[in-house]
Design an enzyme around this catalytic site. Structure first.
Site, PDB file in Angstrom:
ATOM      1  N   ASP A  87       9.680  -6.069  10.188  1.00 19.52           N
ATOM      2  CA  ASP A  87       8.526  -5.175  10.290  1.00 19.52           C
ATOM      3  C   ASP A  87       7.388  -5.850  11.060  1.00 19.52           C
ATOM      4  OD1 ASP A  87       7.423  -2.613   9.344  1.00 19.52           O
ATOM      5  OD2 ASP A  87       5.980  -3.868   8.292  1.00 19.52           O
ATOM      6  N   GLU A 124      10.791  -5.084  15.067  1.00 18.98           N
ATOM      7  CA  GLU A 124       9.961  -3.911  15.364  1.00 18.98           C
ATOM      8  C   GLU A 124       8.798  -4.438  16.177  1.00 18.98           C
ATOM      9  OE1 GLU A 124       7.173  -0.451  13.436  1.00 18.98           O
ATOM     10  OE2 GLU A 124       7.048  -2.531  12.795  1.00 18.98           O
TER      11      GLU A 124
HETATM   12  O1  TEU Z   1       5.176   0.139  11.268  1.00 18.20           O
HETATM   13  C1  TEU Z   1       4.362  -0.684  12.111  1.00 18.20           C
HETATM   14  C2  TEU Z   1       3.316   0.037  12.810  1.00 18.20           C
HETATM   15  O2  TEU Z   1       3.063   1.185  12.535  1.00 18.20           O
HETATM   16  C3  TEU Z   1       2.551  -0.749  13.783  1.00 18.20           C
HETATM   17  O3  TEU Z   1       3.345  -1.706  14.347  1.00 18.20           O
HETATM   18  C4  TEU Z   1       1.895   0.095  14.780  1.00 18.20           C
HETATM   19  O4  TEU Z   1       2.805   1.050  15.165  1.00 18.20           O
HETATM   20  C5  TEU Z   1       1.501  -0.606  16.039  1.00 18.20           C
HETATM   21  O5  TEU Z   1       0.713  -1.665  15.710  1.00 18.20           O
HETATM   22  C6  TEU Z   1       0.825   0.347  17.013  1.00 18.20           C
HETATM   23  O6  TEU Z   1      -0.541   0.350  16.889  1.00 18.20           O
HETATM   24  C7  TEU Z   1       5.839  -0.525  10.280  1.00 18.20           C
HETATM   25  C8  TEU Z   1       6.682   0.414   9.467  1.00 18.20           C
HETATM   26  O7  TEU Z   1       7.673   0.971  10.267  1.00 18.20           O
HETATM   27  C9  TEU Z   1       5.781   1.414   8.801  1.00 18.20           C
HETATM   28  O8  TEU Z   1       6.503   2.379   8.101  1.00 18.20           O
HETATM   29  C10 TEU Z   1       4.835   0.671   7.885  1.00 18.20           C
HETATM   30  O9  TEU Z   1       3.902   1.551   7.336  1.00 18.20           O
HETATM   31  C11 TEU Z   1       4.097  -0.436   8.617  1.00 18.20           C
HETATM   32  O10 TEU Z   1       4.958  -1.235   9.412  1.00 18.20           O
HETATM   33  C12 TEU Z   1       3.406  -1.360   7.647  1.00 18.20           C
HETATM   34  O11 TEU Z   1       4.349  -2.150   7.008  1.00 18.20           O
END
Ligand code: TEU
Length: 550
Positions: free
Chosen positions: A217, A271
């Protein structure tokens, strides 16, 4: 698998270079115990479905002990399962059962932050300023008179400041702690050796239990710029002091050494939301992550020109580091693509919610079918989010009081991007819970639309024209057709509004993104089509897989 320096083919043929990975959002996949929330028993009962779909692996969203302030992305115990999902024994049994069916299992790991209920954070609050307990998180004194202002101007991904002030043991207003997401999700301080050691132990805990890898994540977020400087005016777009800092790569090298010390090709999947493709590719250097989600394709508007550009750039930047690309159309954070592709603006960007903007579902579905064939034909790996294969759409009319996404409340109801794609799966039957729960009177944690009646698994199995049949056929052919998965591709000459490419010398894929029908590329046989052909022509918003002379 041990990585050796300098051998460009050391992981040629590795499973993850071509894998089709099915994303299981545990809370919404299948409910085994009847409480309206999906669980491990439900996943286990439906592994046969995943096998029949033709996926190589599943990725499970977080199942750890959690107060569920952010649907499990706020972890209170990384070594145990939340009772809402089952027990550690259930998790172990699931790993065994999946492996028996030849399905690998990737689990989510959340290293940027934990829950405010994690014992470390509770200890940090109790121990007070300057303590070693606080040093595991990012605590700072506030700015301004009496430290009443946040230490810097950083904004949380869930709206509002990234900082929350704590009350010290003596009742006085105290330090502030950093949380790039909700206040219930304090960020770890990755400058602290305890944090490194703890995550190494957690990785080993799950690797020892047989997981095949981790979906990491917010893999771009763990390291913050030294001194925590204010963010610049282009906040949220581009390079920010809380994202994509060079030091983060040291962590991935550390983790890679850990996974490489285990047998069985265990993988790290990041991610990674980073705007520049070249910087994205750095996460995939040989001694870092194995792969990462390619969100540029998901973000792209529907159209041959922008999609060709994304494909070219993706392949070029992955080639720099010898990594396979991945293709993703939807996940648990973004509106479902059936809905996106039916809108006038078909692109996706965080913070630009199109909730309620009219969409043409019939058009969106036609494009989603075509997009499935394109992504399953492109080089590398592919992710299918549960429900993509049923053609589910974004549920936009969830009553406000039933919405659960912390983003919804924190943004003052401006942003509703994440509940509508998390609605529980419809398996069978004519009305909710559509076989999601064993008991017909159970209420799924988010309400399912009545018109999913025609979109259940049972309604689609064996129906030739269904989305499920398209996915099953395509995934089966993808496994058995030479040239698909990892490997080279070449563009065929085509109309500018058509994407046509070959994989090897026996296979071609074409998708028509223009307004009218076009001729098919030369071929011996149509292997699969996302919709009916029109007197031998390829209609608008339709894709085909072709066997070419070989
Ligand atoms: O999502 C990560 C996220 O939303 C960020 O990386 C964001 O998209 C990026 O910084 C763009 O501004 C993950 C999970 O997939 C999500 O469901 C969670 O809520 C989040 O992390 C927090 O753990």
């Amino acid at each position: 698998m041990v990585v050796t320096d300098g051998d460009p083919d050391e992981n040629a043929g590795a499973w993850w270079r071509s894998a089709a990975i099915y994303q299981v959002y545990v809370r919404s996949f299948a409910d085994g115990d009847g409480d309206g929330i999906g669980d491990i028993a439900g996943v286990r009962a439906h592994l046969g479905y995943v096998r029949d779909l033709g996926a190589d692996a599943i990725w499970l969203n977080p199942w750890y002990v959690s107060p569920q302030a952010d649907a499990g992305y706020d972890v209170a115990d990384y070594r145990d399962i939340d009772p809402v999902f089952g027990t550690l024994a259930d998790a172990e049994a699931l790993l065994t059962a999946a492996h028996e069916l030849g399905i690998r299992v990737i689990v989510d790991i959340v290293p940027n932050h934990c829950s405010d209920q994690h014992p470390w954070f509770r200890a940090a609050l109790a121990a007070g300023p300057g303590s070693p307990e606080r040093a595991r998180f990012v605590f700072r004194r506030g700015r301004g008179v009496d430290g009443a202002e946040a230490p810097n101007n950083w904004l949380s991904n869930f709206a509002g400041s990234s900082w929350t002030r704590v009350t010290e043991a003596d009742g006085s207003p105290g330090e502030w702690y950093l949380h790039q997401f909700a206040p219930e999700q304090p960020d770890f301080n990755w400058g602290n050796p305890d944090v490194h050691a703890e995550f190494e132990a957690v990785l080993r805990f799950w690797l020892d239990r047989g997981v095949d890898g981790f979906r990491i994540d917010v893999a771009h977020g763990l390291v913050k710029a030294a001194g925590l400087p204010d963010a610049g005016p282009d906040d949220r777009r581009g390079w920010m002091p809380f994202e994509d800092q060079d030091g983060v790569h040291d962590i991935w090298r550390e983790w890679r050494r850990i996974t490489d010390s285990y047998l069985g090709e265990r993988v790290l999947v990041g991610e990674v939301w980073v705007p520049e493709p070249e910087r994205f590719s750095r996460y995939l250097r040989r001694d870092e992550l194995h792969s990462a989600f390619n969100f540029d394709f998901l973000r792209s508007p529907w159209g041959a020109k922008p999609m060709r550009a994304v494909i070219n750039e993706t392949l070029a930047t992955h080639a720099l580091v010898g990594a396979p690309a991945t293709w993703v159309l939807s996940n648990h954070d973004v509106p479902r693509h059936v809905t996106r592709y039916g809108r006038v603006d078909t692109s996706f960007e965080f913070g630009h919610s199109q909730l309620g903007v009219p969409t043409n579902r019939e058009l969106g579905t036609r494009r989603a079918r075509a997009a499935a064939l394109v992504t399953l034909a492109l080089p590398g790996g592919v992710y299918v989010y549960q429900g993509d294969e049923l053609g589910l759409w974004e549920v936009e009319d969830i009553p406000d009081e039933l919405r659960q996404d912390p983003m919804w409340e924190r943004s003052g109801h401006l942003d509703g991007v994440r509940d509508g794609c998390r609605v529980p799966m419809p398996w069978s039957g004519d009305e909710p819970p559509f076989g999601f729960s064993p008991d017909a009177s159970a209420r799924p944690w988010l309400p399912q639309p009545a018109d999913w009646k025609g979109f259940t698994v049972a309604a689609q199995v064996g129906r030739e024209a269904s989305m499920l049949s398209l996915y099953r056929d395509a995934l089966r052919q993808r496994r058995t057709t030479r040239g698909l998965g990892d490997g080279p591709m070449a563009w065929l000459p085509s109309d500018p509004d058509v994407l046509a490419f070959t994989r090897g010398d026996e296979f071609a894929c074409a998708v028509n993104m223009s307004d009218g029908p076009v001729a098919l590329p030369a071929h011996d046989e149509v292997l699969l089509a996302s919709g009916p052909l029109d007197a031998g022509l390829l209609p608008a918003d339709t894709a085909v897989w072709l066997r070419t002379a070989g």
